[in-house]
Motif scaffolding. Structure first.
Motif, PDB file in Angstrom:
ATOM      1  N   VAL A  25       0.843  -1.204   0.000  1.00 39.02           N
ATOM      2  CA  VAL A  25       0.000   0.000   0.000  1.00 39.02           C
ATOM      3  C   VAL A  25       0.875   1.250   0.000  1.00 39.02           C
ATOM      4  O   VAL A  25       0.630   2.192  -0.752  1.00 39.02           O
ATOM      5  CB  VAL A  25      -0.966   0.003   1.209  1.00 39.02           C
ATOM      6  CG1 VAL A  25      -1.667   1.339   1.343  1.00 39.02           C
ATOM      7  CG2 VAL A  25      -1.976  -1.128   1.079  1.00 39.02           C
ATOM      8  N   SER A  26       1.892   1.254   0.819  1.00 34.33           N
ATOM      9  CA  SER A  26       2.809   2.396   0.891  1.00 34.33           C
ATOM     10  C   SER A  26       3.488   2.631  -0.448  1.00 34.33           C
ATOM     11  O   SER A  26       3.583   3.784  -0.906  1.00 34.33           O
ATOM     12  CB  SER A  26       3.842   2.148   1.985  1.00 34.33           C
ATOM     13  OG  SER A  26       4.755   3.206   2.034  1.00 34.33           O
ATOM     14  N   ASP A  27       3.952   1.578  -1.092  1.00 35.64           N
ATOM     15  CA  ASP A  27       4.600   1.707  -2.402  1.00 35.64           C
ATOM     16  C   ASP A  27       3.632   2.265  -3.448  1.00 35.64           C
ATOM     17  O   ASP A  27       4.001   3.099  -4.272  1.00 35.64           O
ATOM     18  CB  ASP A  27       5.151   0.365  -2.879  1.00 35.64           C
ATOM     19  CG  ASP A  27       6.329  -0.112  -2.046  1.00 35.64           C
ATOM     20  OD1 ASP A  27       6.904   0.701  -1.296  1.00 35.64           O
ATOM     21  OD2 ASP A  27       6.663  -1.315  -2.149  1.00 35.64           O
ATOM     22  N   ALA A  31       3.956   5.746  -5.538  1.00 35.40           N
ATOM     23  CA  ALA A  31       4.048   5.722  -6.995  1.00 35.40           C
ATOM     24  C   ALA A  31       2.987   6.590  -7.658  1.00 35.40           C
ATOM     25  O   ALA A  31       3.259   7.263  -8.654  1.00 35.40           O
ATOM     26  CB  ALA A  31       3.935   4.286  -7.500  1.00 35.40           C
ATOM     27  N   ILE A  32       1.781   6.587  -7.127  1.00 33.46           N
ATOM     28  CA  ILE A  32       0.698   7.354  -7.748  1.00 33.46           C
ATOM     29  C   ILE A  32       0.893   8.849  -7.471  1.00 33.46           C
ATOM     30  O   ILE A  32       0.973   9.648  -8.376  1.00 33.46           O
ATOM     31  CB  ILE A  32      -0.683   6.881  -7.264  1.00 33.46           C
ATOM     32  CG1 ILE A  32      -0.943   5.456  -7.743  1.00 33.46           C
ATOM     33  CG2 ILE A  32      -1.768   7.813  -7.770  1.00 33.46           C
ATOM     34  CD1 ILE A  32      -2.206   4.850  -7.220  1.00 33.46           C
ATOM     35  N   LYS A  37      -4.608  10.694  -6.310  1.00 39.38           N
ATOM     36  CA  LYS A  37      -4.286   9.431  -5.640  1.00 39.38           C
ATOM     37  C   LYS A  37      -5.513   8.698  -5.100  1.00 39.38           C
ATOM     38  O   LYS A  37      -5.756   7.546  -5.454  1.00 39.38           O
ATOM     39  CB  LYS A  37      -3.314   9.714  -4.498  1.00 39.38           C
ATOM     40  CG  LYS A  37      -2.875   8.526  -3.712  1.00 39.38           C
ATOM     41  CD  LYS A  37      -2.035   8.874  -2.505  1.00 39.38           C
ATOM     42  CE  LYS A  37      -1.064   9.990  -2.725  1.00 39.38           C
ATOM     43  NZ  LYS A  37      -0.152  10.218  -1.623  1.00 39.38           N
ATOM     44  N   LEU A  38      -6.277   9.338  -4.267  1.00 43.46           N
ATOM     45  CA  LEU A  38      -7.416   8.678  -3.630  1.00 43.46           C
ATOM     46  C   LEU A  38      -8.465   8.265  -4.650  1.00 43.46           C
ATOM     47  O   LEU A  38      -9.010   7.158  -4.588  1.00 43.46           O
ATOM     48  CB  LEU A  38      -8.025   9.579  -2.560  1.00 43.46           C
ATOM     49  CG  LEU A  38      -9.158   8.986  -1.747  1.00 43.46           C
ATOM     50  CD1 LEU A  38      -8.701   7.721  -1.035  1.00 43.46           C
ATOM     51  CD2 LEU A  38      -9.670   9.993  -0.738  1.00 43.46           C
ATOM     52  N   MET A  39      -8.742   9.129  -5.619  1.00 48.12           N
ATOM     53  CA  MET A  39      -9.758   8.813  -6.625  1.00 48.12           C
ATOM     54  C   MET A  39      -9.342   7.615  -7.481  1.00 48.12           C
ATOM     55  O   MET A  39     -10.171   6.774  -7.824  1.00 48.12           O
ATOM     56  CB  MET A  39     -10.027  10.039  -7.489  1.00 48.12           C
ATOM     57  CG  MET A  39     -10.672  11.168  -6.699  1.00 48.12           C
ATOM     58  SD  MET A  39     -10.857  12.667  -7.648  1.00 48.12           S
ATOM     59  CE  MET A  39     -12.199  12.213  -8.710  1.00 48.12           C
ATOM     60  N   ILE A  40      -8.063   7.522  -7.804  1.00 54.55           N
ATOM     61  CA  ILE A  40      -7.566   6.389  -8.596  1.00 54.55           C
ATOM     62  C   ILE A  40      -7.677   5.093  -7.804  1.00 54.55           C
ATOM     63  O   ILE A  40      -8.132   4.069  -8.323  1.00 54.55           O
ATOM     64  CB  ILE A  40      -6.113   6.636  -9.052  1.00 54.55           C
ATOM     65  CG1 ILE A  40      -6.070   7.764 -10.070  1.00 54.55           C
ATOM     66  CG2 ILE A  40      -5.499   5.363  -9.622  1.00 54.55           C
ATOM     67  CD1 ILE A  40      -4.680   8.260 -10.384  1.00 54.55           C
TER      68      ILE A  40
END
Length: 59
Positions: A25-27, A31-32, A37-40
């Protein structure tokens, strides 16, 4: 009368699995990046894996 709940046993295997998942999850978050980020992540969690589908949901 209070109902007793059992706490799950925390074993080394459980701890290792949790650590591995949190690292993934951290990676992904690294990366995003950015404001999308959250929407993706939400769109991907719904099962949309094609870029065009993600793009339509996010924008």
């Amino acid at each position: 009368m209070k109902k007793e709940t059992k706490k799950p046993e925390i074993t080394k295997e459980f701890s290792d699995e949790c650590t591995t998942m949190m690292a993934a999850v951290s990676d992904t978050l690294y990366a995003i990046g950015g404001k999308w980020k959250l929407m993706i992540i939400i769109a991907m969690a719904r099962g949309n894996n094609r870029f065009s589908e993600l793009q339509k949901q996010v924008t």
